[in-house]
Design an enzyme around this catalytic site. Structure first.
Site, PDB file in Angstrom:
ATOM      1  N   CYS A   3     -11.356 -10.393 -10.654  1.00 41.07           N
ATOM      2  CA  CYS A   3     -12.214  -9.196 -10.231  1.00 41.07           C
ATOM      3  C   CYS A   3     -11.149  -8.558  -9.115  1.00 41.07           C
ATOM      4  O   CYS A   3     -11.440  -7.375  -9.151  1.00 41.07           O
ATOM      5  CB  CYS A   3     -13.604  -8.914  -9.465  1.00 41.07           C
ATOM      6  SG  CYS A   3     -14.780 -10.040 -11.337  1.00 41.07           S
TER       7      CYS A   3
ATOM      8  N   HIS B 245     -16.211  -3.856  -5.493  1.00 42.82           N
ATOM      9  CA  HIS B 245     -16.256  -4.066  -6.515  1.00 42.82           C
ATOM     10  C   HIS B 245     -17.567  -4.140  -7.161  1.00 42.82           C
ATOM     11  O   HIS B 245     -18.727  -5.143  -6.202  1.00 42.82           O
ATOM     12  CB  HIS B 245     -15.895  -6.409  -7.454  1.00 42.82           C
ATOM     13  CG  HIS B 245     -16.116  -6.740  -8.287  1.00 42.82           C
ATOM     14  ND1 HIS B 245     -15.756  -5.598  -9.656  1.00 42.82           N
ATOM     15  CD2 HIS B 245     -16.575  -7.325  -8.397  1.00 42.82           C
ATOM     16  CE1 HIS B 245     -15.705  -6.545 -10.879  1.00 42.82           C
ATOM     17  NE2 HIS B 245     -16.745  -7.663  -9.774  1.00 42.82           N
TER      18      HIS B 245
ATOM     19  N   ASN C 145     -20.021  -4.267 -15.108  1.00 43.36           N
ATOM     20  CA  ASN C 145     -19.305  -5.465 -13.955  1.00 43.36           C
ATOM     21  C   ASN C 145     -18.516  -4.993 -15.156  1.00 43.36           C
ATOM     22  O   ASN C 145     -17.595  -5.468 -16.270  1.00 43.36           O
ATOM     23  CB  ASN C 145     -19.433  -6.718 -14.199  1.00 43.36           C
ATOM     24  CG  ASN C 145     -18.431  -7.639 -13.074  1.00 43.36           C
ATOM     25  OD1 ASN C 145     -17.431  -7.237 -13.077  1.00 43.36           O
ATOM     26  ND2 ASN C 145     -18.679  -8.620 -12.778  1.00 43.36           N
TER      27      ASN C 145
END
Ligand code: UT7
Length: 331
Positions: free
Chosen positions: A112, A238, A268
């Site tokens: 990520c 994020h 996500n």
């Protein structure tokens, strides 16, 4: 040369999967997913759609936004954990589809946090004079490595791509600095094995570490740059879970109206999450030229990172008197 972000672009697959679509397949509910994660829908690739095509669309949009041509691109750096094939990586195909004939091409894997690593590498290339324009891409097809029968993870992930063009700027802050970290001992809390490549996550523990590490990294970076939360015009953490975003923003004292919350529509998307958030914010008028942007990400590894950059227009940030306050350093 001082490096800055010159353009941004994004692309999502046309297929939208809503929470209601998943309720038919899993023992879950729209109410649970929204309350625990903030997610309402996600986009998934389908059929023979490729991640390379999606990433190419994002790159083309970033070049249009910057007023540049594929021939201007010296490097394409793609952060991904889900390339179309084990090898080659995505970058050669994307550069070829784009027409960036003379570009260097490389994929990187920092889960990520990948987009922030790409941004740091691109800034260093521009700053050192080794490249003039670098496309930094976060592109993921997490639907490919999601266990669609495990309700604890099946609802969390989406596909998408975002790209930023990094190049020289003559005035203002530009890409100001980064803070990176990792903790390999905690890798068993979030991983996908090679043999059965499906994401496995100890959700609650990852949540706890995500909030702590993203907050600490942001604080450390702001302090090093001589900034505090009041200097930040827009914050793009994020997007794994709206509760994590809120917890980090609150810990840093960033008001929610200055925070990206696009997890609701994308879920996500790992490395794609930050550029998707930047592109959405620019489209919605929440990211004016000259804004000071903070970004932070945390994911598998554990690997995390934070970054600060001015948004595009160096002159605009100079006029707001912010450029003088930032102690710029690219790493
Ligand atoms: O991108 C990398 C970083 N990733 C992250 O940062 C994600 C971090 N983790 C999280 O966002 C959250 O931990 C999750 C969204 C994954 C889970 O939320 P939670 O509030 O931590 O839930 P939980 O795992 O503690 O589960 C609570 C309950 C459990 O039931 P019991 O044991 O209390 O009866 C789960 O079985 O919710 C149950 N549950 C579900 N129920 C309905 C788990 N998934 C679901 C589901 N639908 N999809």
């Amino acid at each position: 040369m001082k490096p800055g972000i010159l353009g941004i672009g994004d692309a999502l697959p046309p297929r939208v999967v809503t929470n209601a679509d998943l309720v038919g397949e899993l023992d879950t509910s729209d109410e649970w997913i929204v309350r625990r994660t903030g997610i309402r829908e996600r986009h998934w690739l389908q059929g023979d759609e490729t991640l390379a095509d999606l990433a190419t669309s994002a790159c083309a949009a970033a070049l249009r936004d910057a007023g540049k041509e594929p021939g201007d691109v010296d490097h394409v750096i793609i952060a991904t954990i889900t390339p179309d094939q084990l090898t080659p990586g995505l970058a050669p195909a994307v550069a070829a589809k784009l027409g960036a004939e003379h570009a260097g091409v490389v994929d990187l894997n920092a889960a990520c946090a990948g987009f922030l690593y790409g941004l740091d590498h691109a800034a260093a290339l521009v700053e050192s004079g080794r490249a003039r324009h670098v496309l930094v891409v976060g592109a993921e097809a997490l639907s490919r490595i999601t266990d669609h029968e495990d309700r604890s993870t099946a609802v969390l992930f989406g596909d998408g791509a975002g790209a930023a063009l990094v190049g020289p700027i003559s005035e203002g802050v530009g890409i100001a600095g980064f803070e990176f970290g990792y903790d390999a001992e905690l890798a068993p809390l979030l991983y996908a094995e090679r043999e059965r490549p499906l994401l496995r996550m100890a959700g609650q523990e990852v949540y706890r570490h995500a909030v702590a590490r993203m907050t600490e990294a942001s604080e450390r970076l702001l302090e090093r740059l001589g900034l505090d939360a009041t200097s930040i015009d827009y914050f793009v953490p994020h997007q794994a879970n709206a509760r994590i975003v809120i917890a980090v923003a609150d810990a840093l004292d960033v008001p929610h109206e200055r925070v990206s919350f696009n997890v609701e529509l994308t879920a996500n998307t790992s490395a794609a999450s930050i550029p998707l958030g930047l592109a959405a914010a620019q489209r919605d008028g929440r990211l004016p030229a000259g804004a000071l942007v903070a970004m932070v990400a945390f994911g598998a590894g554990f690997v995390w990172g934070a970054g600060v950059s001015s948004w595009k227009d160096g002159a605009a940030i100079d006029k707001r008197g912010k450029a003088q306050k930032v102690k710029t350093r690219s790493t």
